[in-house]
Design a protein around this motif. Structure first.
Motif, mmCIF file in Angstrom:
data_model
loop_
_atom_site.group_PDB
_atom_site.id
_atom_site.type_symbol
_atom_site.label_atom_id
_atom_site.label_comp_id
_atom_site.label_asym_id
_atom_site.label_seq_id
_atom_site.Cartn_x
_atom_site.Cartn_y
_atom_site.Cartn_z
ATOM 1 N N TRP A 166 28.070 39.076 47.530
ATOM 2 C CA TRP A 166 27.595 40.370 48.019
ATOM 3 C C TRP A 166 28.519 41.527 47.674
ATOM 4 N N ARG A 167 29.710 41.263 47.166
ATOM 5 C CA ARG A 167 30.650 42.345 46.883
ATOM 6 C C ARG A 167 30.336 43.039 45.563
ATOM 7 N N GLY A 176 31.365 50.723 46.078
ATOM 8 C CA GLY A 176 32.623 50.093 45.706
ATOM 9 C C GLY A 176 33.746 50.475 46.653
ATOM 10 N N PRO A 177 34.939 50.768 46.118
ATOM 11 C CA PRO A 177 36.083 51.065 46.980
ATOM 12 C C PRO A 177 35.896 52.315 47.839
ATOM 13 N N THR A 178 35.044 53.224 47.413
ATOM 14 C CA THR A 178 34.768 54.406 48.234
ATOM 15 C C THR A 178 34.150 53.995 49.559
ATOM 16 N N MET A 179 33.206 53.076 49.488
ATOM 17 C CA MET A 179 32.455 52.647 50.665
ATOM 18 C C MET A 179 33.192 51.561 51.448
ATOM 19 N N GLU A 213 31.144 51.455 41.514
ATOM 20 C CA GLU A 213 32.365 51.993 40.919
ATOM 21 C C GLU A 213 33.579 51.146 41.280
ATOM 22 N N ASP A 214 34.633 51.227 40.472
ATOM 23 C CA ASP A 214 35.923 50.672 40.889
ATOM 24 C C ASP A 214 36.980 51.772 41.068
#
Length: 355
Positions: A166-167, A176-179, A213-214
């Protein structure tokens, strides 16, 4: 005693939620665990001396009638599970991100009732004593006007991390890392500086084999005139979480990774500030680390008073709206203003603006 249950018995439940509930053992008792994996939930309940194990949420709610449910499942399950718990009369403490979109968040809020039940989000960075101390100073005008801020979540997540299905997927993680990572530091930034009014952003998928995004970067303008720079990354070998606030009277900095204590904060007074005054800023009366334990204490207080918890309702939605605006700005290459993303906007129903 407040009767608590845990839904989702993976890593975060044992690492963070069990210790928080054990620390509140004089006020709360864990009555049940729930997981779709029957073996895992039984092992979890045996390990933590929890009397009842279930594989179905609604069955647990009917049988145990908990007062509070900790939701520790993957993000795509949060909204439906939170609404189910609220409809059963149980308060909710939900792991971040609270859901996949503003539409889902508003559906959760619609299931709340005046006086409870309420659904709170795990934004534990707000609840350390040092952050509380800073917010009191800011609210009291002690540090003067805010001018500039930096908000940095530069972490490292390798390929094994993204092997979890799920990642890194819009439909299951919401971004991505924002969320999923920077949300903590951004929430604390907003708690200190207040309402934002405009964001301009970029996002990129530079290396990891994921959909979302990363890396993301943004510039933000606040209602009080302050401006901030935000960076979120999972490509950074030297991991760091950092906040810097430049006020008229002082620069305040926090450097840590996943949690802080008072010693992680520094205050640098402006040249005209007297040493005695600056010394008072730097010394909160207690040292409470940021943690699920610190946040749970305030949630139990709210439950006992029948009051809305700080990270529910508008208090939990503000950072989610900010993230939606960041993504919209990144995808459209246009600035986004607060309040712009309404029910008719594609970014209201999905962080990537797709159906």
């Amino acid at each position: 005693m407040i009767r608590a249950a845990i839904v989702g018995t993976g890593g975060i439940a044992g690492i963070c939620h069990i210790p928080a509930l054990r620390a509140a053992a004089d006020r709360a008792v864990i009555v049940a665990g729930v997981d779709v994996d029957a073996v895992r939930v039984k092992d979890f309940c045996d390990e933590h001396d929890i009397p009842s194990a279930y594989t179905d949420l609604e069955e647990m709610l009917a049988a145990e009638r908990p007062d509070l449910v900790h939701i520790c499942t993957p993000p795509n399950l949060h909204a439906s599970q939170a609404v189910t718990c609220l409809n059963a009369g149980a308060w909710v403490l939900c792991e971040k991100p609270p859901c996949l979109s503003l539409a889902e968040y508003d559906a959760i809020a619609a299931a709340e009732r005046d006086g409870g039940p309420y659904a709170a989000v795990v934004y534990q960075q707000r609840f350390g004593s040092a952050a509380r101390h800073l917010r009191r100073l800011v609210d009291g005008g002690e540090l003067g006007r805010p001018f500039v801020a930096l908000c940095q979540t530069t972490w490292y997540r390798d390929l094994d991390y993204y092997a979890v299905p799920w990642r890194g997927r819009w439909s299951t993680e919401g971004g991505g890392p924002t969320m999923g990572h920077g949300i903590h530091q951004m929430d604390l930034m907003l708690a200190v500086l207040g309402d934002w009014v405009e964001v301009r952003a970029m996002a990129g998928l530079l290396d990891r084999p994921v959909e979302s995004e990363d890396v993301s970067m943004a510039t933000v303008r606040f209602a009080n005139g302050a401006m901030a720079s935000v960076i979120n990354s999972v490509l950074s070998p030297r991991e760091e979480s950092r906040l810097r606030f430049d006020f008229a009277e002082a620069t305040v900095e926090l450097t840590h990774l996943y949690g802080y204590s008072n010693e992680n904060w520094t205050y640098t007074a402006a040249p005209h500030v007297a040493a005695e005054r600056a010394a008072a800023w730097r010394t909160p009366p207690t040292d409470v680390p940021s943690s699920h334990t610190a946040q749970l204490g305030t949630l139990l207080d709210a439950y006992e008073r029948g009051e809305r918890p700080e990270t529910s309702g508008a208090g939990g939605r503000r950072v989610l709206e900010f993230i939606a605006a960041l993504y919209k700005s990144a995808f459209t290459a246009h600035p986004v203003r607060r309040g712009e993303i309404d029910a008719g906007d594609p970014f209201y129903r999905a962080m990537n603006g797709e159906p």
